[in-house]
Motif scaffolding. Structure first.
Motif, PDB file in Angstrom:
ATOM      1  N   ARG A  10     -11.374   4.744 -26.992  1.00 50.29           N
ATOM      2  CA  ARG A  10     -12.694   5.302 -27.217  1.00 50.29           C
ATOM      3  C   ARG A  10     -12.795   5.832 -28.649  1.00 50.29           C
ATOM      4  NH1 ARG A  10     -12.944   3.178 -22.950  1.00 50.29           N
ATOM      5  NH2 ARG A  10     -13.785   3.939 -20.979  1.00 50.29           N
ATOM      6  N   PRO A  37     -17.765  12.162 -26.073  1.00 47.55           N
ATOM      7  CA  PRO A  37     -18.396  11.883 -24.775  1.00 47.55           C
ATOM      8  C   PRO A  37     -19.719  12.626 -24.582  1.00 47.55           C
ATOM      9  CG  PRO A  37     -16.040  12.271 -24.498  1.00 47.55           C
ATOM     10  CD  PRO A  37     -16.383  12.665 -25.899  1.00 47.55           C
ATOM     11  N   ASP A  38     -19.857  13.799 -25.180  1.00 47.52           N
ATOM     12  CA  ASP A  38     -21.067  14.598 -24.992  1.00 47.52           C
ATOM     13  C   ASP A  38     -22.243  14.107 -25.834  1.00 47.52           C
ATOM     14  OD1 ASP A  38     -19.582  16.258 -23.292  1.00 47.52           O
ATOM     15  OD2 ASP A  38     -18.928  17.505 -24.986  1.00 47.52           O
ATOM     16  N   GLY A  70     -22.663  10.776 -26.820  1.00 46.92           N
ATOM     17  CA  GLY A  70     -22.882   9.346 -26.655  1.00 46.92           C
ATOM     18  C   GLY A  70     -22.105   8.464 -27.592  1.00 46.92           C
ATOM     19  N   VAL A 115     -17.745   5.184 -27.350  1.00 47.25           N
ATOM     20  CA  VAL A 115     -17.827   3.796 -26.911  1.00 47.25           C
ATOM     21  C   VAL A 115     -16.439   3.195 -26.819  1.00 47.25           C
ATOM     22  CG1 VAL A 115     -20.134   3.499 -27.866  1.00 47.25           C
ATOM     23  CG2 VAL A 115     -18.136   2.936 -29.264  1.00 47.25           C
ATOM     24  N   LEU A 123     -23.214   2.842 -33.921  1.00 47.14           N
ATOM     25  CA  LEU A 123     -23.714   4.077 -33.333  1.00 47.14           C
ATOM     26  C   LEU A 123     -24.916   4.527 -34.142  1.00 47.14           C
ATOM     27  CD1 LEU A 123     -20.298   5.906 -32.833  1.00 47.14           C
ATOM     28  CD2 LEU A 123     -21.654   4.749 -31.078  1.00 47.14           C
ATOM     29  N   SER A 154     -28.108   7.070 -34.621  1.00 40.86           N
ATOM     30  CA  SER A 154     -28.442   8.447 -34.257  1.00 40.86           C
ATOM     31  C   SER A 154     -29.841   8.549 -33.676  1.00 40.86           C
ATOM     32  CB  SER A 154     -28.328   9.355 -35.476  1.00 40.86           C
ATOM     33  OG  SER A 154     -29.222   8.925 -36.478  1.00 40.86           O
ATOM     34  N   THR A 162     -32.393  14.284 -30.152  1.00 41.40           N
ATOM     35  CA  THR A 162     -31.444  14.704 -29.119  1.00 41.40           C
ATOM     36  C   THR A 162     -30.061  15.043 -29.664  1.00 41.40           C
ATOM     37  OG1 THR A 162     -30.730  12.430 -28.678  1.00 41.40           O
ATOM     38  CG2 THR A 162     -32.640  13.253 -27.446  1.00 41.40           C
ATOM     39  N   ARG A 219     -27.831  12.856 -30.376  1.00 46.65           N
ATOM     40  CA  ARG A 219     -26.916  11.910 -29.769  1.00 46.65           C
ATOM     41  C   ARG A 219     -26.964  10.582 -30.524  1.00 46.65           C
ATOM     42  NH1 ARG A 219     -25.087  12.865 -24.647  1.00 46.65           N
ATOM     43  NH2 ARG A 219     -25.095  10.646 -24.145  1.00 46.65           N
ATOM     44  N   TRP A 220     -26.035   9.683 -30.163  1.00 47.65           N
ATOM     45  CA  TRP A 220     -25.981   8.355 -30.737  1.00 47.65           C
ATOM     46  C   TRP A 220     -26.037   7.325 -29.606  1.00 47.65           C
ATOM     47  CZ3 TRP A 220     -23.963  12.500 -33.079  1.00 47.65           C
ATOM     48  CH2 TRP A 220     -24.097  12.618 -34.477  1.00 47.65           C
ATOM     49  N   VAL A 221     -26.595   6.161 -29.921  1.00 50.31           N
ATOM     50  CA  VAL A 221     -26.622   5.053 -28.972  1.00 50.31           C
ATOM     51  C   VAL A 221     -26.041   3.826 -29.655  1.00 50.31           C
ATOM     52  CG1 VAL A 221     -28.599   5.915 -27.669  1.00 50.31           C
ATOM     53  CG2 VAL A 221     -28.976   4.418 -29.643  1.00 50.31           C
ATOM     54  N   GLU A 222     -25.424   2.943 -28.864  1.00 45.22           N
ATOM     55  CA  GLU A 222     -24.828   1.729 -29.403  1.00 45.22           C
ATOM     56  C   GLU A 222     -25.924   0.690 -29.617  1.00 45.22           C
ATOM     57  OE1 GLU A 222     -23.075  -1.416 -30.680  1.00 45.22           O
ATOM     58  OE2 GLU A 222     -23.805  -1.697 -28.637  1.00 45.22           O
TER      59      GLU A 222
END
Length: 558
Positions: free
Chosen positions: A278, A295-296, A298, A301, A333, A335, A339, A341-344
């Motif tokens: 990860r 993990p918190d 996002g 991966v 990743l 941003s 939020t 957070r990050w998304v793939e």
């Protein structure tokens, strides 16, 4: 030894009061006194289009044949590349990994042609370990980067004496006896907020004895280490473990992921195909005891991370991160500012390679390594390039082809979209490449690519100048961080367009120079260049003419 002059850069600088002739205005811009701009770089014969890279390794002076790393001890990764101004003359020199120890050193004549210098040191047998990589970092504030060498539980520094001469490598981290943790990359940044550069060591396989081989060790490596720089000494201040996955990591980078002025660390795990791997994203709340909260947010991966590139795809002011993997999908990743957070998003943006387009490729695994996000055609949209090569132990020759990949960036609406141009440009060489650096070696305003080979000749992709506008930004930081590692630069231009880049040092097997390149399309002047320094200071330079190098010094303290 006196510090050498920098004629190639300084002689071209224009006083600020003379800029009225450079911009479309009767009044000169009100610039801070720390900012200077070079003369316009003209392109006599522009080459339009994206299909213009030319492979010119031997013609440029890279005619040597690189030896492969022996398959013993740590993972035999070879072909590392460093691009940086090593002699202070304003142009970008190069280091190529040498399995015998000290890297091959190439001096740039200012036009992108190179002369190889003799290697001053042997395999450093006194330490009883191989050297697996190198970096160039100014650690004494004289604007001449030292050469950093690393291997199993070992980091050495060769002081830059000027004139492309270096002192003998001295240890700043050295465990004399096993067990040793394999080190395949280093990261430099200010982790404790005292202004100077500290060291993050991602660690991989553990060698229990001097004769150990990574293939026969159980999964799991050593913890990631944080070494802080206290005056002339380096001391271990923290040993970190990721929140999810393994301790095996090949690289890391310092980055201010949330814009709070503290420098966080991104360190992906390796070998997700063998055991959980990860991304570790260590948050800095004052350092040096960082907290992995991937993990918190996002970011955890599943990836075999072997290369890192940074940008701001969706223009939200926060940085995004792309990681190469063993499979054709580049894992990015992106941003989400609202939020935190990050998304793939790599596949959605089109960063998927097609290695099957190369007739020699077999299998599903691609194994990509270095990655660069840079505007190669200066159209205002970043492009992407990645190297690929088989891991160790090497497969049979008929299964060893891993082609490099090249994507052209374009307007994707809310972000950048990419089109695979690997085969159509001839970039998809299948010879086995690991390291890569992106730099304007020729000084013509177009970024070239230097790629190190696992064995055989390196590849120099010359990128001839074209019609697109550009701006390069070089920062002069405080003496404890003279290359301003961690500084964030935002360029705003017409139509509400903007781009954010961050100055980073070595990133695994590749290190590009601490000089940022912005492609700008047909813009003759940018509205502003905003700099957030690692110290927290801010500098804004308005109405900057393009096709030049902008140099900005840190504002006076106090």
């Amino acid at each position: 030894m006196a510090r050498p002059r920098r004629p190639a850069l300084r002689a071209a600088l224009i006083p600020l009061c003379a800029l009225a002739a450079c911009v479309d205005s009767a009044e000169p811009p009100d610039w801070p006194p720390e900012a200077t701009v070079g003369a316009e770089v003209s392109c006599a014969s522009p080459t339009a289009g994206f299909d213009r890279l030319r492979s010119e390794g031997p013609e440029r002076g890279f005619g040597l044949s690189l030896a492969p790393m022996p398959d013993q001890g740590c993972v035999p990764l070879s072909g590392g590349v460093v691009a940086e101004d090593l002699d202070g003359d304003g142009d970008v020199d190069a280091l190529l990994q040498n399995v015998a120890g000290f890297p091959h050193l190439f001096e740039n004549d200012g036009s992108g042609h190179f002369e190889q210098h003799d290697t001053p040191f042997d395999a450093l047998a006194a330490h009883g370990r191989r050297i697996y990589g190198q970096a160039a970092v100014d650690l004494d504030g004289d604007r001449l980067p030292e050469i950093v060498l690393y291997g199993p539980s070992l980091v050495l520094v060769a002081q830059n004496l000027g004139g492309l001469t270096f002192g003998p490598p001295e240890p700043i981290y050295d465990l004399p006896d096993p067990p040793w943790a394999c080190i395949h990359g280093v990261a430099f940044g200010d982790v404790d907020g005292d202004g100077d550069l500290d060291l993050f060591l991602p660690q991989a396989d553990v060698l229990e004895t001097r004769q150990s081989n990574w293939l026969f060790n159980p999964p799991g490596g050593g913890p990631d280490l944080v070494l802080v720089h206290d005056g002339a000494d380096w001391r271990q201040a923290a040993a970190l473990n990721p929140a999810a996955g393994s301790n095996v990591s090949l690289l890391a980078t310092f980055t201010d992921r949330d814009g709070d002025g503290d420098f966080d660390v991104l360190s992906p795990a390796d070998r997700a195909f063998e055991y959980p791997g990860r991304v570790a994203f260590y948050r800095n709340d004052g350092g040096p005891a960082l907290v992995d909260d991937a993990p918190d947010v996002g970011a955890a991966v599943d990836v075999s991370g072997m290369g890192i590139a940074t940008t701001d795809f969706n223009h939200d002011g926060l940085l995004d991160y792309c990681l190469t993997d063993q499979y054709p999908q580049v894992r990015c990743l992106t941003s989400i500012a609202e939020t935190g957070r990050w998304v793939e998003s790599g596949t959605a943006m089109g960063l998927v390679a097609d290695p099957g387009a190369h007739p020699g490729f077999e299998g599903e695994q691609w194994e990509a390594w270095s990655i660069e996000l840079v505007d190669l055609d200066n159209d205002g949209w970043q492009d992407a390039a990645a190297t690929a090569g088989c891991p160790a132990p090497p497969p049979p020759p008929e299964q060893s082809v891993r082609p490099d990949a090249l994507w052209q960036g374009r307007d994707g609406g809310q972000t950048v979209a990419f089109d695979d141009r690997s085969a159509s440009t001839g970039f998809n060489l299948g010879e086995g490449h690991y390291g890569m650096a992106a730099a304007d070696f020729s000084g013509d305003g177009s970024v070239d690519l230097l790629i190190g080979a696992r064995s055989g000749q390196p590849v120099f992709w010359d990128n001839p100048c074209g019609p697109g506008a550009w701006l390069e930004v070089e920062l002069v930081g405080l003496p404890a961080n003279p290359r301003a590692f961690g500084a964030r630069v935002t360029v705003d231009w017409a139509g509400g367009r903007s781009e954010v880049q961050e100055i980073q040092g070595p990133r695994g097997l590749g290190q590009s120079p601490a000089r940022l390149h912005f492609g700008l399309g047909d813009v003759d002047e940018v509205e502003s260049v905003s700099i957030r320094w690692p110290s927290g200071a801010d500098t804004v330079v308005e109405r900057v003419p393009t096709r030049r190098v902008l140099t900005v010094e840190h504002p006076p303290e106090g």
